[in-house]
Scaffold this motif. Sequence first.
Motif, PDB file in Angstrom:
ATOM      1  N   LYS A 149      46.049  -2.176  -4.330  1.00 31.72           N
ATOM      2  CA  LYS A 149      45.128  -2.720  -3.331  1.00 31.72           C
ATOM      3  C   LYS A 149      45.292  -4.233  -3.206  1.00 31.72           C
ATOM      4  O   LYS A 149      45.285  -4.785  -2.105  1.00 31.72           O
ATOM      5  N   SER A 150      45.480  -4.898  -4.348  1.00 29.64           N
ATOM      6  CA  SER A 150      45.664  -6.352  -4.349  1.00 29.64           C
ATOM      7  C   SER A 150      46.960  -6.742  -3.655  1.00 29.64           C
ATOM      8  O   SER A 150      47.013  -7.722  -2.903  1.00 29.64           O
ATOM      9  N   PHE A 151      48.037  -6.009  -3.918  1.00 28.87           N
ATOM     10  CA  PHE A 151      49.318  -6.286  -3.252  1.00 28.87           C
ATOM     11  C   PHE A 151      49.186  -6.120  -1.742  1.00 28.87           C
ATOM     12  O   PHE A 151      49.718  -6.926  -0.964  1.00 28.87           O
ATOM     13  N   TYR A 152      48.477  -5.087  -1.335  1.00 26.02           N
ATOM     14  CA  TYR A 152      48.278  -4.865   0.097  1.00 26.02           C
ATOM     15  C   TYR A 152      47.553  -6.055   0.713  1.00 26.02           C
ATOM     16  O   TYR A 152      47.917  -6.529   1.799  1.00 26.02           O
ATOM     17  N   LYS A 153      46.532  -6.552   0.036  1.00 31.17           N
ATOM     18  CA  LYS A 153      45.777  -7.687   0.564  1.00 31.17           C
ATOM     19  C   LYS A 153      46.653  -8.938   0.666  1.00 31.17           C
ATOM     20  O   LYS A 153      46.539  -9.705   1.628  1.00 31.17           O
TER      21      LYS A 153
ATOM     22  N   LEU B 233      39.390 -10.273   3.202  1.00 35.60           N
ATOM     23  CA  LEU B 233      39.447 -10.286   1.736  1.00 35.60           C
ATOM     24  C   LEU B 233      38.109  -9.926   1.107  1.00 35.60           C
ATOM     25  O   LEU B 233      37.989  -9.891  -0.120  1.00 35.60           O
ATOM     26  N   ASP B 234      37.119  -9.670   1.933  1.00 34.16           N
ATOM     27  CA  ASP B 234      35.777  -9.291   1.476  1.00 34.16           C
ATOM     28  C   ASP B 234      35.178 -10.383   0.568  1.00 34.16           C
ATOM     29  O   ASP B 234      34.700 -10.104  -0.530  1.00 34.16           O
ATOM     30  N   ILE B 235      35.238 -11.615   1.074  1.00 36.07           N
ATOM     31  CA  ILE B 235      34.595 -12.726   0.382  1.00 36.07           C
ATOM     32  C   ILE B 235      33.213 -12.905   1.006  1.00 36.07           C
ATOM     33  O   ILE B 235      33.088 -13.266   2.177  1.00 36.07           O
TER      34      ILE B 235
ATOM     35  N   PHE C 267      41.555  -9.846  -6.559  1.00 38.82           N
ATOM     36  CA  PHE C 267      41.247  -8.927  -5.473  1.00 38.82           C
ATOM     37  C   PHE C 267      41.478  -7.462  -5.833  1.00 38.82           C
ATOM     38  O   PHE C 267      41.635  -6.615  -4.958  1.00 38.82           O
ATOM     39  N   LYS C 268      41.448  -7.165  -7.150  1.00 40.46           N
ATOM     40  CA  LYS C 268      41.452  -5.770  -7.582  1.00 40.46           C
ATOM     41  C   LYS C 268      40.127  -5.108  -7.235  1.00 40.46           C
ATOM     42  O   LYS C 268      40.057  -3.909  -6.994  1.00 40.46           O
ATOM     43  N   THR C 269      39.070  -5.901  -7.257  1.00 39.04           N
ATOM     44  CA  THR C 269      37.744  -5.397  -6.928  1.00 39.04           C
ATOM     45  C   THR C 269      37.118  -6.293  -5.858  1.00 39.04           C
ATOM     46  O   THR C 269      37.566  -7.416  -5.636  1.00 39.04           O
ATOM     47  N   SER C 270      36.109  -5.815  -5.227  1.00 29.60           N
ATOM     48  CA  SER C 270      35.425  -6.598  -4.194  1.00 29.60           C
ATOM     49  C   SER C 270      33.954  -6.168  -4.156  1.00 29.60           C
ATOM     50  O   SER C 270      33.599  -5.117  -4.674  1.00 29.60           O
TER      51      SER C 270
END
Length: 247
Positions: free
Chosen positions: A5-9, A53-55, A200-203
């Motif tokens: 998921k992090s690589f995709y982001k 990035l869901d910040i 960004f493994k989690t959000s």
Amino acid sequence: MARLKSFYKLFWVVEITILSLLRLGLAVASSGWSPDLVASRARQWAGTLVKGLDIEIEQTGDIPEYGALVISNHRSYLDIIVILSHLNAAFLAKKELKSWPVFGLAAKQGNTVFVDRSSAESRTMARQALAERLAQGISVVVFPEGTTSAGPGILPFKNGIFHLAATKDIPVVPVAICYENPKTAWIGDDLFLPHFLEMFKTSPLKTRLSFGPALRINDGDALKTAAHTSIQRQLSRSEVSKNALGH
């Protein structure tokens, strides 16, 4: 799965950045270059990244609308998009950013002023360039600690930019940025790729962005002290309160 998921982001961030640069190029070719055009496009880019990035940003205080010197503490490379998503602005950045793949090009196209802090001549030229941006009505964001820090609190400030603001009667807006996850801080020998993938493994990534009242002081040292005190006070509220970021 989380690492994937992090690589995709990360790939998505690169894609959005390249597309934004292409759109900026087309806009400039169509209507001509202007600092307002570049600043507004940069803000759109940052807003897209923050959302994708869901910040989650809790913003307080009044956002400057015109030509202010925005002074912020510095935790991470994410500070740039968090702040930029809220106002049209240029940044003062270390010269090393120029060599970053994709992001270095984006910085060069986005009104960024680069400085070699080891060179007195470069520092002088950077202050002149910042004054030009401000005269054009573009706010300028500076991280006067000169480097990132993990906190809590804030490092001492460098002097030069405050004397410029005091001499030219430029409003200084202190801004405090605080992340719920202390590991968001990008410091020391941290490498960008592993740090980004971990973040960004989690959000979501919860953030508090606090704008303080504008300062106008005609003494550079006093202005520096006032800005530092304002940010320290805002950080203390965010870092000490258990409920500051939604705990």
